[in-house]
Scaffold this active site. Sequence first.
Site, PDB file in Angstrom:
ATOM      1  N   GLU A   1     -34.122  11.160  29.728  1.00  0.00           N
ATOM      2  CA  GLU A   1     -35.208  11.554  28.839  1.00  0.00           C
ATOM      3  C   GLU A   1     -36.545  10.920  29.221  1.00  0.00           C
ATOM      4  O   GLU A   1     -37.608  11.472  28.934  1.00  0.00           O
ATOM      5  CB  GLU A   1     -34.862  11.191  27.390  1.00  0.00           C
ATOM      6  CG  GLU A   1     -33.793  12.081  26.766  1.00  0.00           C
ATOM      7  CD  GLU A   1     -32.378  11.559  27.025  1.00  0.00           C
ATOM      8  OE1 GLU A   1     -32.205  10.691  27.909  1.00  0.00           O
ATOM      9  OE2 GLU A   1     -31.452  12.010  26.333  1.00  0.00           O
ATOM     10  N   GLY A   2     -36.494   9.764  29.867  1.00  0.00           N
ATOM     11  CA  GLY A   2     -37.733   9.149  30.335  1.00  0.00           C
ATOM     12  C   GLY A   2     -38.419  10.022  31.375  1.00  0.00           C
ATOM     13  O   GLY A   2     -39.627  10.284  31.296  1.00  0.00           O
ATOM     14  N   HIS A   3     -37.645  10.494  32.358  1.00  0.00           N
ATOM     15  CA  HIS A   3     -38.195  11.407  33.365  1.00  0.00           C
ATOM     16  C   HIS A   3     -38.681  12.697  32.714  1.00  0.00           C
ATOM     17  O   HIS A   3     -39.723  13.246  33.072  1.00  0.00           O
ATOM     18  CB  HIS A   3     -37.138  11.757  34.412  1.00  0.00           C
ATOM     19  CG  HIS A   3     -36.628  10.594  35.198  1.00  0.00           C
ATOM     20  ND1 HIS A   3     -35.352  10.098  35.057  1.00  0.00           N
ATOM     21  CD2 HIS A   3     -37.226   9.822  36.132  1.00  0.00           C
ATOM     22  CE1 HIS A   3     -35.185   9.083  35.876  1.00  0.00           C
ATOM     23  NE2 HIS A   3     -36.301   8.888  36.536  1.00  0.00           N
TER      24      HIS A   3
ATOM     25  N   GLN B   1     -44.239   3.791  32.325  1.00  0.00           N
ATOM     26  CA  GLN B   1     -44.669   2.415  32.099  1.00  0.00           C
ATOM     27  C   GLN B   1     -43.517   1.422  32.228  1.00  0.00           C
ATOM     28  O   GLN B   1     -43.749   0.230  32.411  1.00  0.00           O
ATOM     29  CB  GLN B   1     -45.326   2.296  30.715  1.00  0.00           C
ATOM     30  CG  GLN B   1     -45.792   0.902  30.339  1.00  0.00           C
ATOM     31  CD  GLN B   1     -46.814   0.322  31.309  1.00  0.00           C
ATOM     32  OE1 GLN B   1     -47.734   1.018  31.712  1.00  0.00           O
ATOM     33  NE2 GLN B   1     -46.635  -0.946  31.685  1.00  0.00           N
ATOM     34  N   LYS B   2     -42.260   1.911  32.166  1.00  0.00           N
ATOM     35  CA  LYS B   2     -41.137   0.979  32.317  1.00  0.00           C
ATOM     36  C   LYS B   2     -41.244   0.219  33.642  1.00  0.00           C
ATOM     37  O   LYS B   2     -40.973  -0.976  33.705  1.00  0.00           O
ATOM     38  CB  LYS B   2     -39.786   1.709  32.253  1.00  0.00           C
ATOM     39  CG  LYS B   2     -38.599   0.730  32.328  1.00  0.00           C
ATOM     40  CD  LYS B   2     -37.268   1.443  32.217  1.00  0.00           C
ATOM     41  CE  LYS B   2     -36.911   2.184  33.481  1.00  0.00           C
ATOM     42  NZ  LYS B   2     -36.540   1.242  34.584  1.00  0.00           N
ATOM     43  N   ASP B   3     -41.630   0.913  34.689  1.00  0.00           N
ATOM     44  CA  ASP B   3     -41.904   0.263  35.969  1.00  0.00           C
ATOM     45  C   ASP B   3     -43.385  -0.123  35.997  1.00  0.00           C
ATOM     46  O   ASP B   3     -44.179   0.439  36.752  1.00  0.00           O
ATOM     47  CB  ASP B   3     -41.555   1.201  37.123  1.00  0.00           C
ATOM     48  CG  ASP B   3     -40.071   1.523  37.161  1.00  0.00           C
ATOM     49  OD1 ASP B   3     -39.283   0.639  37.529  1.00  0.00           O
ATOM     50  OD2 ASP B   3     -39.694   2.656  36.804  1.00  0.00           O
TER      51      ASP B   3
ATOM     52  N   SER C   1     -32.899   4.069  31.741  1.00  0.00           N
ATOM     53  CA  SER C   1     -32.877   3.754  33.168  1.00  0.00           C
ATOM     54  C   SER C   1     -31.655   4.383  33.803  1.00  0.00           C
ATOM     55  O   SER C   1     -30.580   4.409  33.192  1.00  0.00           O
ATOM     56  CB  SER C   1     -32.840   2.235  33.378  1.00  0.00           C
ATOM     57  OG  SER C   1     -32.598   1.919  34.738  1.00  0.00           O
TER      58      SER C   1
END
Length: 280
Positions: free
Chosen positions: A35-37, A148-150, A185
């Site tokens: 879901e992040g992607h 923003q996680k990375d 992740s």
Amino acid sequence: MKIVETIEEVRKQVKEWKKQGLSVGLVPTMGYLHEGHQSLMEAAGKENDKVVVSIFVNPMQFGPTEDLAEYPRDLDHDAKVCEKAGVDLIFHPEPEEMYAPDFCSFVDMTGLTEGLCGKTRPIHFRGVCTVVNKLFNIVQPDRAYFGQKDGQQLAVVRRMVRDLNMDIEIIGCPIVREEDGLAKSSRNTYLSQEERKAALILAKTIRLGEEMAKTEKDAQKVIEAMKKNIETEPLAKIDYVEAVDAVSMEPVKTLDGECMLAMAVYIGKTRLIDNTLLNA
């Protein structure tokens, strides 16, 4: 939606779109999409006429002891996620397509890449900068989207684009989390049931840092409290917990300007990262 494997096919399609006056957004990924992607793709779809997603597990950013061979891959699943998000083109090259046997040109950076993840993964950002530069040259997007996680990676890409005068707008998108707070992740799939529960210590510690930073501006005091909180979880081993300037990635002593609380923590053998922006 098309899936192509060659640079020539991508360039041909993008040239056709550009002739029609259409804008192009790029979402670079290593696949095993979640879901992040998907949130990056949806953001790209709102701001561009066409969206390209690259799915490439980049060998150049993995060290010799890291998880290149085990990194999860599932193109069928990824294609469904992309189609649902309205993606127009997936670029899914083999390493041989991206790197000639005698490849010897790299994009390197000092400063921003030396701390945080760069301390324990010294070749990582050289690989990231090189492959992202290649993808920008291949796709020629108007905008590119990163999570923003990375957080360090996002800062590094922004600096590379600025320093090398690339005509691309870099869009950072918020961290997407599970209902219980764990940052999404691809590496979460490595976690056993017990480790998955233990991994919640990252999100809990991020929340602790955020709350403390509302009143405590001494960065070291906040960092120490965050470390002590992580140490309450027996399965957790700290790689780093740091407070840095959100743009330069330099350590900060006070949490006044725009800065980032960032961490990397091993849960069992799996290395997870998380962060939060302060005063953004």
